[in-house]
Design a protein around this motif. Structure first.
Motif, PDB file in Angstrom:
ATOM      1  N   GLU A  66      -5.371   9.576  -9.324  1.00  4.59           N
ATOM      2  CA  GLU A  66      -6.617   8.883  -9.016  1.00  4.59           C
ATOM      3  C   GLU A  66      -7.630   8.959 -10.160  1.00  4.59           C
ATOM      4  N   TYR A 121      -5.339   1.880  -9.202  1.00  2.66           N
ATOM      5  CA  TYR A 121      -4.701   2.409  -7.992  1.00  2.66           C
ATOM      6  C   TYR A 121      -5.732   2.686  -6.912  1.00  2.66           C
ATOM      7  N   ARG A 134      -5.676   0.803  -3.393  1.00  2.00           N
ATOM      8  CA  ARG A 134      -5.411   1.671  -2.235  1.00  2.00           C
ATOM      9  C   ARG A 134      -6.505   1.531  -1.182  1.00  2.00           C
ATOM     10  N   ASP A 135      -7.749   1.722  -1.623  1.00  2.00           N
ATOM     11  CA  ASP A 135      -8.861   1.659  -0.676  1.00  2.00           C
ATOM     12  C   ASP A 135      -9.058   0.239  -0.156  1.00  2.00           C
ATOM     13  N   GLY A 191       0.813  -1.215   0.000  1.00  2.00           N
ATOM     14  CA  GLY A 191       0.000   0.000   0.000  1.00  2.00           C
ATOM     15  C   GLY A 191       0.839   1.254   0.000  1.00  2.00           C
ATOM     16  N   LEU A 200      -0.075   2.523   6.815  1.00  2.00           N
ATOM     17  CA  LEU A 200      -0.662   2.889   5.525  1.00  2.00           C
ATOM     18  C   LEU A 200      -1.414   4.216   5.642  1.00  2.00           C
ATOM     19  N   LEU A 237       2.349   1.767  -3.412  1.00  2.00           N
ATOM     20  CA  LEU A 237       1.325   2.246  -4.343  1.00  2.00           C
ATOM     21  C   LEU A 237       1.110   3.753  -4.203  1.00  2.00           C
ATOM     22  N   VAL A 238       1.012   4.187  -2.944  1.00  2.00           N
ATOM     23  CA  VAL A 238       0.794   5.619  -2.696  1.00  2.00           C
ATOM     24  C   VAL A 238       1.976   6.430  -3.210  1.00  2.00           C
ATOM     25  N   TYR A 296       1.813   6.293  -7.256  1.00  2.00           N
ATOM     26  CA  TYR A 296       0.656   6.699  -8.061  1.00  2.00           C
ATOM     27  C   TYR A 296      -0.201   7.785  -7.426  1.00  2.00           C
ATOM     28  N   ARG A 297       0.196   8.317  -6.283  1.00  2.00           N
ATOM     29  CA  ARG A 297      -0.591   9.394  -5.687  1.00  2.00           C
ATOM     30  C   ARG A 297      -0.741  10.552  -6.688  1.00  2.00           C
ATOM     31  N   LEU A 357      -0.920   7.701   3.473  1.00  2.00           N
ATOM     32  CA  LEU A 357      -2.018   8.326   2.742  1.00  2.00           C
ATOM     33  C   LEU A 357      -2.211   9.780   3.169  1.00  2.00           C
TER      34      LEU A 357
END
Length: 361
Positions: free
Chosen positions: A44, A50, A54-55, A33, A76, A36-37, A40-41, A80
């Motif tokens: 969205e 993503y 993420r969720d 996680g 995580l 990923l953040v 790819y933050r 975020l």
């Protein structure tokens, strides 16, 4: 990580994360996680893969019981950032974890944002958990209140009307509930004499009153009305429906009928809290911590005090006010499950505050 944007399905990645978690490797799930953040933050809108992962990872970690998963969720949530994800994580954690396991996030050196801890404290309070039984949580809450000014205003235990039903059989002023449920006004009925009135809605007061339904208008398809009126002579119960229909409210502007029901502060609280915590028709929930804060802010505005007034004073005023829910055939309300209409009449009958909101898909 490299192939995520091109995936037609994330099921394989999802199953891999579940396998790691089943093997007790919650830290590896959190690492996925966090990566990923970091990668790819901000993308969205273009990468549903993503957003889904993420969720999903946050929910998967938070809903799997155990202190290891609590710590991994904290890590995580820290990655975020912001206020939405810590608030969501706190709600998920308190719903799925044992309160004692949550204490690991309040130990020295535990990874996780203070925003998450502050939200966890309020989520526990909302559910009636006695913080005295969680010393680490209580110590952190006591020492950190001034650093979390948004929540510092709120007590660390529930007010009486936050406890829910049952409610007393009669109102404090002696009026029975059943006698107050059939009040109505029709545009073609005999005129009801009304005292002189002027609107006194200040910007700050309107913002306070609207707090519980703000997310309906800002994050969904809803609209709201938050206004205050002063009358030169006291309103009576009999004249209140006509007042609501004729003082210039948008929600009753073309109404042929306004109906009124007396209600208790505990019922008002539930409506306000649910509106904020559950949100409107779309993803606008504020969850337990911010939902509680928004409900208290709305109560402060409806009872005519400034933000920051002692909660005990707001509670006393709420008990002294006369509360009503109302309905109208004006067409302003969407007549779905997201309709809210509250009228608050001061003890002297001269101040009327209104919060109306509606939302739809």
């Amino acid at each position: 990580m490299r192939d995520l944007p091109g995936l037609k399905s994330v099921t394989g990645v999802w199953r891999l994360a579940e396998q790691w978690l089943a093997a007790g490797d919650s830290e590896r799930v959190a690492e996925l996680g966090v990566r990923l953040v970091g990668e790819y933050r901000g993308r969205e809108q273009e990468l549903w893969q993503y957003v889904t992962m993420r969720d999903g990872l946050l929910r998967l970690l938070a809903r799997t019981p155990g202190p290891g998963q609590v710590l991994a969720t904290g890590r995580l949530a820290h990655a975020l950032g912001g206020s939405h994800f810590p608030s969501l994580a706190a709600s998920l954690l308190v719903s799925a974890q044992q309160p004692a396991d949550l204490a690991v996030l309040f130990s020295d050196g535990a990874d996780g944002p203070d925003e998450l801890r502050a939200c966890l404290v309020q989520e526990l309070v909302v559910r009636g958990v006695d913080l005295a039984g969680l010393p680490q949580v209580a110590n952190w809450a006591g020492a950190s209140r001034q650093r979390h000014g948004r929540f510092a205003w709120l007590p660390l235990s529930r007010a009486e009307f936050e406890l829910g039903y049952p409610v007393p059989a009669r109102f404090p002023d002696g009026e029975s509930r059943t006698r107050q449920e059939a009040l109505s006004w029709h545009s073609g009925s005999a005129p009801v004499p009304l005292p002189g009135v002027r609107e006194t809605t200040a910007a700050a007061t309107g913002e306070l009153i609207a707090a519980a339904a703000r997310n309906w208008a800002e994050d969904s398809n809803g609209w709201l009305e938050a206004r205050v009126f002063e009358f030169v002579e006291p309103l009576t119960a009999a004249s209140l429906p006509a007042a609501l229909g004729t003082i210039g409210l948008k929600c009753t502007a073309v109404a042929a009928q306004v109906s009124l029901s007396r209600c208790f502060p505990v019922e008002v609280w539930e409506v306000l809290f649910d509106a904020a915590a559950e949100g409107g028709a779309y993803e606008s929930a504020e969850y337990g911590a911010y939902g509680r804060l928004a409900a208290w802010r709305s109560l402060a505005g409806l009872t005519g005090v400034e933000e920051g007034t002692l909660v005990a004073e707001v509670e006393a005023l709420a008990a002294a006010y006369r509360w009503y829910s109302f309905g109208t055939d004006s067409g302003w309300f969407r007549r779905q499950c997201w309709d809210l209409a509250i009228a608050a009449l001061s003890p002297n009958g001269c101040r009327l505050a209104v919060l109306a909101a509606t939302d739809t898909y």
